[in-house]
Design a protein around this motif. Structure first.
Motif, short mmCIF file in Angstrom:
data_model
loop_
_atom_site.label_atom_id
_atom_site.label_comp_id
_atom_site.label_asym_id
_atom_site.label_seq_id
_atom_site.Cartn_x
_atom_site.Cartn_y
_atom_site.Cartn_z
N ILE A 179 3.53 0.08 3.87
CA ILE A 179 2.69 1.33 4.33
C ILE A 179 1.98 2.23 3.10
O ILE A 179 0.72 2.64 3.02
CB ILE A 179 3.43 2.18 5.38
CG1 ILE A 179 3.74 1.65 6.62
CG2 ILE A 179 2.59 3.68 5.60
CD1 ILE A 179 4.53 2.01 7.60
N ASP A 180 3.11 2.48 2.28
CA ASP A 180 2.68 2.95 0.91
C ASP A 180 1.56 2.31 0.26
O ASP A 180 0.68 3.01 -0.43
CB ASP A 180 3.86 3.31 0.00
CG ASP A 180 5.10 4.05 0.59
OD1 ASP A 180 4.87 4.96 1.62
OD2 ASP A 180 6.06 4.27 0.16
N HIS A 181 1.73 1.00 0.13
CA HIS A 181 0.64 0.32 -0.32
C HIS A 181 -0.70 0.51 0.14
O HIS A 181 -1.82 0.71 -0.41
CB HIS A 181 1.06 -1.16 -0.41
CG HIS A 181 -0.03 -2.13 -0.88
ND1 HIS A 181 -0.26 -2.35 -2.37
CD2 HIS A 181 -0.83 -3.02 -0.14
CE1 HIS A 181 -1.18 -3.19 -2.29
NE2 HIS A 181 -1.72 -3.58 -0.90
N TYR A 182 -0.75 0.58 1.60
CA TYR A 182 -2.08 0.73 2.24
C TYR A 182 -2.63 1.95 2.22
O TYR A 182 -3.75 2.30 2.19
CB TYR A 182 -2.13 0.10 3.55
CG TYR A 182 -2.08 -1.43 3.57
CD1 TYR A 182 -3.04 -2.30 2.99
CD2 TYR A 182 -0.67 -2.13 4.00
CE1 TYR A 182 -3.03 -3.67 3.02
CE2 TYR A 182 -0.86 -3.50 4.02
CZ TYR A 182 -1.96 -4.39 3.59
OH TYR A 182 -1.84 -5.58 3.55
N ARG A 183 -1.56 2.94 2.14
CA ARG A 183 -1.82 4.34 2.29
C ARG A 183 -2.67 4.81 0.88
O ARG A 183 -3.64 5.69 0.84
CB ARG A 183 -0.69 5.19 2.33
CG ARG A 183 -0.94 6.71 3.15
CD ARG A 183 0.21 7.45 3.32
NE ARG A 183 1.14 7.05 4.39
CZ ARG A 183 1.00 7.04 5.79
NH1 ARG A 183 -0.14 7.62 6.07
NH2 ARG A 183 1.80 6.58 6.53
N THR A 184 -2.15 4.21 -0.28
CA THR A 184 -2.99 4.61 -1.38
C THR A 184 -4.55 4.22 -1.52
O THR A 184 -5.16 4.55 -2.17
CB THR A 184 -2.30 3.89 -2.83
OG1 THR A 184 -2.38 2.43 -2.35
CG2 THR A 184 -0.80 4.20 -2.79
N LYS A 185 -4.88 3.13 -0.62
CA LYS A 185 -6.13 2.49 -0.44
C LYS A 185 -6.86 3.29 0.52
O LYS A 185 -7.90 3.14 0.93
CB LYS A 185 -6.06 1.19 0.04
CG LYS A 185 -5.45 0.03 -1.06
CD LYS A 185 -5.25 -1.36 -0.38
CE LYS A 185 -4.70 -2.25 -1.58
NZ LYS A 185 -5.67 -2.61 -2.62
#
Length: 212
Positions: A179-185
């Protein structure tokens, strides 16, 4: 429209995925379906996955990633878009998916993240009880038997609160980096799952209509 759906066990992900597919016409791609189809169609990655499954071993990430790539390259996905359910399960798989989508020239439009308080999920998931005589399943809160007494009913080990909590803790630890990975995007759309099913879907629909 190309989407991921995420949520802890018991959050209602499967129910909402089915509604999204029905309303928006995207292709529902779940990990289990993908593996079964790849093996049945004897694709290169499907045959490779079968060698591990037949030995009772875990399918390595590179094979899973390959099966996902095969599926996303198919014509129905190109025409309708997709809802990916159950993948990625790790941060490494999320990075592999980035590479796959880039290679296939596919843009990910959003990640639907259904949020429910883990304490509520423990209550929801650990309420199942089974009648010793009939084998019928009930739920202590949502579907209690009329004749409930502790002697006639039992709980499976998997359904006990401490086991459920451990399972949720593992899921939280695995899913948070994704989720953190996609949140940065800027791709994550948090949906409150602690409400009636219809209201959850209304919130999802509102997001998806803006993404179309």
């Amino acid at each position: 429209m190309n989407l991921l759906i995420m949520g802890l066990p018991g959050a209602g992900k499967g129910t909402q995925a089915a509604r999204i597919v029905e309303k928006f016409g995207v292709v529902h791609i779940s990990t289990g379906d993908m593996f079964r189809a790849a093996i049945a169609n004897q694709t290169e990655m499907g045959l490779l996955a079968k060698t591990y499954i037949d030995k009772g071993e875990l399918v390595p990430d590179e094979v899973t990633n390959g099966i996902v790539k095969e599926r996303l390259a198919q014509e129905d996905v190109k025409q309708k878009g997709f809802l990916l359910d159950g993948y990625p399960r790790t941060a490494e798989q999320a990075h592999a998916l980035d590479t796959t989508l880039s290679t296939l020239h596919i843009k990910l439009d959003g990640v639907i993240n259904i949020i429910v308080d883990p304490a509520h999920l423990v209550e929801r998931l650990s309420g199942r009880i089974i009648n010793r005589k009939t084998g019928e399943s009930y739920h202590k809160i949502f579907n209690p038997p009329t004749d409930y007494n502790e002697t006639d009913y039992y709980q499976r080990e998997d359904d006990k609160p401490e086991t459920v909590k451990r399972r949720l803790d593992v899921n939280i630890a695995q899913s948070q980096p994704i989720i953190d990975h996609y949140r940065t995007k800027g791709l994550v759309y948090d949906i409150k799952g602690d409400q009636e099913i219809e209201f959850v879907f209304e919130d999802i629909t509102e997001v998806l209509l803006k993404l179309k």
